[in-house]
Structures are given as C-alpha cells and as structure tokens.
Enzyme design. Structure first.
Site, PDB file in Angstrom:
ATOM      1  N   HIS A  49      22.123  16.073 -86.202  1.00  0.00           N
ATOM      2  CA  HIS A  49      20.730  16.306 -85.842  1.00  0.00           C
ATOM      3  C   HIS A  49      20.228  15.071 -85.096  1.00  0.00           C
ATOM      4  O   HIS A  49      20.980  14.109 -84.909  1.00  0.00           O
ATOM      5  CB  HIS A  49      19.867  16.615 -87.066  1.00  0.00           C
ATOM      6  CG  HIS A  49      19.738  15.489 -88.044  1.00  0.00           C
ATOM      7  ND1 HIS A  49      20.809  14.998 -88.774  1.00  0.00           N
ATOM      8  CD2 HIS A  49      18.657  14.740 -88.422  1.00  0.00           C
ATOM      9  CE1 HIS A  49      20.393  14.015 -89.558  1.00  0.00           C
ATOM     10  NE2 HIS A  49      19.091  13.839 -89.355  1.00  0.00           N
ATOM     11  N   HIS A  80      17.537  12.890 -85.687  1.00  0.00           N
ATOM     12  CA  HIS A  80      16.794  11.773 -86.253  1.00  0.00           C
ATOM     13  C   HIS A  80      17.416  10.457 -85.783  1.00  0.00           C
ATOM     14  O   HIS A  80      18.645  10.344 -85.660  1.00  0.00           O
ATOM     15  CB  HIS A  80      16.751  11.863 -87.779  1.00  0.00           C
ATOM     16  CG  HIS A  80      15.779  12.888 -88.269  1.00  0.00           C
ATOM     17  ND1 HIS A  80      15.784  13.379 -89.552  1.00  0.00           N
ATOM     18  CD2 HIS A  80      14.744  13.520 -87.631  1.00  0.00           C
ATOM     19  CE1 HIS A  80      14.807  14.258 -89.696  1.00  0.00           C
ATOM     20  NE2 HIS A  80      14.174  14.360 -88.556  1.00  0.00           N
ATOM     21  N   ASP A 107      18.138   7.545 -86.805  1.00  0.00           N
ATOM     22  CA  ASP A 107      19.202   6.810 -87.488  1.00  0.00           C
ATOM     23  C   ASP A 107      20.575   7.426 -87.240  1.00  0.00           C
ATOM     24  O   ASP A 107      21.599   6.798 -87.540  1.00  0.00           O
ATOM     25  CB  ASP A 107      18.929   6.706 -88.995  1.00  0.00           C
ATOM     26  CG  ASP A 107      18.691   8.051 -89.670  1.00  0.00           C
ATOM     27  OD1 ASP A 107      18.045   8.916 -89.048  1.00  0.00           O
ATOM     28  OD2 ASP A 107      19.130   8.225 -90.820  1.00  0.00           O
ATOM     29  N   HIS A 117      17.014  20.971 -92.367  1.00  0.00           N
ATOM     30  CA  HIS A 117      16.582  19.589 -92.617  1.00  0.00           C
ATOM     31  C   HIS A 117      15.336  19.286 -91.794  1.00  0.00           C
ATOM     32  O   HIS A 117      15.409  19.006 -90.594  1.00  0.00           O
ATOM     33  CB  HIS A 117      17.687  18.597 -92.263  1.00  0.00           C
ATOM     34  CG  HIS A 117      17.267  17.158 -92.389  1.00  0.00           C
ATOM     35  ND1 HIS A 117      16.794  16.625 -93.582  1.00  0.00           N
ATOM     36  CD2 HIS A 117      17.234  16.148 -91.490  1.00  0.00           C
ATOM     37  CE1 HIS A 117      16.493  15.345 -93.405  1.00  0.00           C
ATOM     38  NE2 HIS A 117      16.741  15.039 -92.137  1.00  0.00           N
ATOM     39  N   HIS A 172      25.192   8.642 -97.054  1.00  0.00           N
ATOM     40  CA  HIS A 172      23.745   8.540 -96.802  1.00  0.00           C
ATOM     41  C   HIS A 172      23.060   7.924 -98.026  1.00  0.00           C
ATOM     42  O   HIS A 172      22.086   8.444 -98.568  1.00  0.00           O
ATOM     43  CB  HIS A 172      23.166   9.917 -96.473  1.00  0.00           C
ATOM     44  CG  HIS A 172      21.961   9.863 -95.576  1.00  0.00           C
ATOM     45  ND1 HIS A 172      20.682   9.987 -96.043  1.00  0.00           N
ATOM     46  CD2 HIS A 172      21.848   9.688 -94.236  1.00  0.00           C
ATOM     47  CE1 HIS A 172      19.820   9.913 -95.043  1.00  0.00           C
ATOM     48  NE2 HIS A 172      20.514   9.729 -93.926  1.00  0.00           N
ATOM     49  N   ASP A 199      22.321  15.270 -93.060  1.00  0.00           N
ATOM     50  CA  ASP A 199      21.119  15.398 -93.883  1.00  0.00           C
ATOM     51  C   ASP A 199      20.802  16.873 -94.100  1.00  0.00           C
ATOM     52  O   ASP A 199      20.851  17.677 -93.164  1.00  0.00           O
ATOM     53  CB  ASP A 199      19.933  14.732 -93.187  1.00  0.00           C
ATOM     54  CG  ASP A 199      20.138  13.243 -92.979  1.00  0.00           C
ATOM     55  OD1 ASP A 199      21.219  12.731 -93.324  1.00  0.00           O
ATOM     56  OD2 ASP A 199      19.218  12.589 -92.456  1.00  0.00           O
TER      57      ASP A 199
END
Length: 300
Positions: free
Chosen positions: A61, A63, A65, A140, A268, A210
């Site tokens: 995804h 995000h 990070d 997520h 994670h 995630d």
C-alpha cells in the site's frame, strides 16, 4: 525455494534496531522487494544482499513508511547502473502516489532508471515459470492494499527403484520420462506414470502488510508454508489497533492457526512493546511463531 531477508521490520516509527518496512524475496534467480521504506537501500548494503538483479518492487500500500525509500534506491541504481529497468506493482491509488512522488523529484515520466508501473487487481501478478505471484485485496484504512502469494509448483520425481525394476538406463532416456514423455525400451513402452512419484516440494509463501482485519483472507493463506504478517499491537490495546487499522499479535496468531499455516513470522513491530511480550502472546495461540528482526534470513 524462497529466501527472505527482512530489511525493515518496524511499524510507522523506526528505531535504532528496526528500519521502515521492506522485505527482499529471492526465488529462481530473481530478486524483488516487498515494500521499500525509507533507508531500504542502506539495508540492502548492510545485509550483504546488494543491488544486483533487483528489478521488481511489490507494494502492499502507499503509506509513506512503505514507499519513501523508492526515490533514494532509484537514484543509487541509476548512478551505479545496477538495473536496466524496474517494475513497480501496486494498487492504482498506490501507483498514483508513487508516480507523483517521482515526478516531483525528476519531472513527469522521468527517473534515474526506466520504470514500468503495473497496477494490481486480484489474481496473477507474474508467472515466472519456476514460481508464480498472485495478489489479493486487504483492508487497511481506506487504502488500496494488497497481500501477495508466492507459489512454487509441486513436482513429480522419478522413482529410482521403479526405474531399476523396469531396466531404464541412466541418461537422456530418464530425462524424457521426467519431462512426461513415454519411452520405448526393446519391445516395451514405459509410460511416465509407471515411474513418477506423487507431487511434492511445492512451497507457498504469503506476505501481508498492514491490515485491520483477517476477515476474508483465509482462502489466500490456507496451508501456507510461511505467513509473514503484521502484529503492531498487543491484545490489551485491541481498541487502539482498531483505531489505527492494525492487528494484535493474538489476532495474527489465531489467523495462522485457523489457516493451517506451518510457520508464522510477525513484523511491523511497535516500539511500545518488548519483542518477548509480542512473541509470548502469539506463541500461546500458535507455537510456531517468531518475531522478525532486521537482517533475519529465512528460507523455505
């Protein structure tokens, strides 16, 4: 066989010991990244893996990070001329963010190396012959997130005792049988089914980034040899996990147990917990659990 090198195992905030998320997967001479958090290029060097034959990034995804390491990695690959081209796989929204990020640095359609953007939808990502990669949607926080299944095919091997009993000599003639072709020895025809054992040796690796829930994912994870999945929170903080769209260690372990997974690797990691706490919560439910650390290497 699939070989995994964990390059980053932290949650959103890195620590001195854990970098932002990135996983190197090697199979049949090919090397690819799952996610590319900030600092991934240095982790590749520190791990000893380097940049050779690295030409594919699979993004769970968008995000930050999970994607901020892409520009730095591409700059280095361009300077070193270590890659002829790179393919980035991600959901349409994920690719839109990455494309705009790269365009902001180098201009639209420009980058230090040639880049192909391949939008994901549920199903097959690539068929490399010796293995396949498929993807499936994951929930997520309103992102277009995906998990990945790496699958090597089961193979049937020649049974030496049957070959000897039937008088099949060593050499190319056995290769024909292994390839599924009937052979003739004297006045006899020997069919591959006469000398091949049952299918064996196929491996199944599932990587999930995630995720706020495991609902609907069992069909993709069932019977995996190895499941890599997040465990950002402990069960005592389940309400916080819901607010931030993440799993607890107990939820990840329960999912592995229900899915008949052989081995569970949790990643994670949040700095609010000690690894021992996370592992204890998971292992009570699924004993064959481990916590991934940066530079861990696992082969299946």
């Amino acid at each position: 066989m699939f070989a995994l090198t964990f390059l980053g195992t932290s949650a959103s905030v890195p620590s001195a010991e854990r970098n932002h998320p990135a996983l190197l997967v090697e199979a049949a001479g090919q090397r690819m990244l799952v996610d590319c958090g900030e600092g991934t290029q240095r982790q590749l060097l520190r791990s000893g893996a380097g940049f050779r034959r690295l030409d594919r990034v699979l993004l769970t995804h968008a995000h930050l990070d999970h994607v901020l390491g892409i520009p730095g990695l591409f700059s280095t690959l361009g300077l070193r001329r270590s890659a002829d081209a790179m393919t980035i796989h991600g959901g349409p929204g994920t690719l839109d963010i990455v494309i705009r990020m790269l365009a902001g640095l180098w201009g639209a359609g420009r980058a230090p190396i040639p880049v192909e953007f391949a939008a994901l939808s549920e199903g097959q990502v690539i068929d490399a012959g010796d293995f396949t990669i498929t993807c499936f949607p994951v929930r997520h926080r309103h992102t277009d997130s995906f998990g990945f299944v790496f699958q090597s095919p089961a193979r049937r091997h020649l049974l030496s005792e049957r070959l000897s009993a039937l008088g099949v000599p060593d050499g190319p003639i056995r290769g024909g049988l292994a390839a599924g072709r009937a052979i003739v020895i004297g006045d006899r025809t020997i069919d591959p089914e006469d000398v091949l054992g049952p299918p064996s040796g196929g491996k199944r690796l599932v990587v999930i980034g995630d995720t706020e829930t495991t609902e609907g994912l069992a069909q993709h994870v069932a019977d995996a040899d190895l499941l890599v999945i997040e465990a950002t929170f402990l069960d005592r903080d389940a309400s916080i996990a819901r607010d931030y769209g993440h799993l607890t260690a107990a939820e990840a372990a329960s999912f592995a147990a229900a899915s008949n997974v052989k081995q569970l690797v949790l990643t994670h990691m949040s700095g609010r917990y000690e690894d021992e706490e996370v592992l204890a919560e998971a292992a009570r439910i699924f004993p064959n659990s481990r916590i991934a650390a940066d530079f861990d290497h696992i082969a299946i």
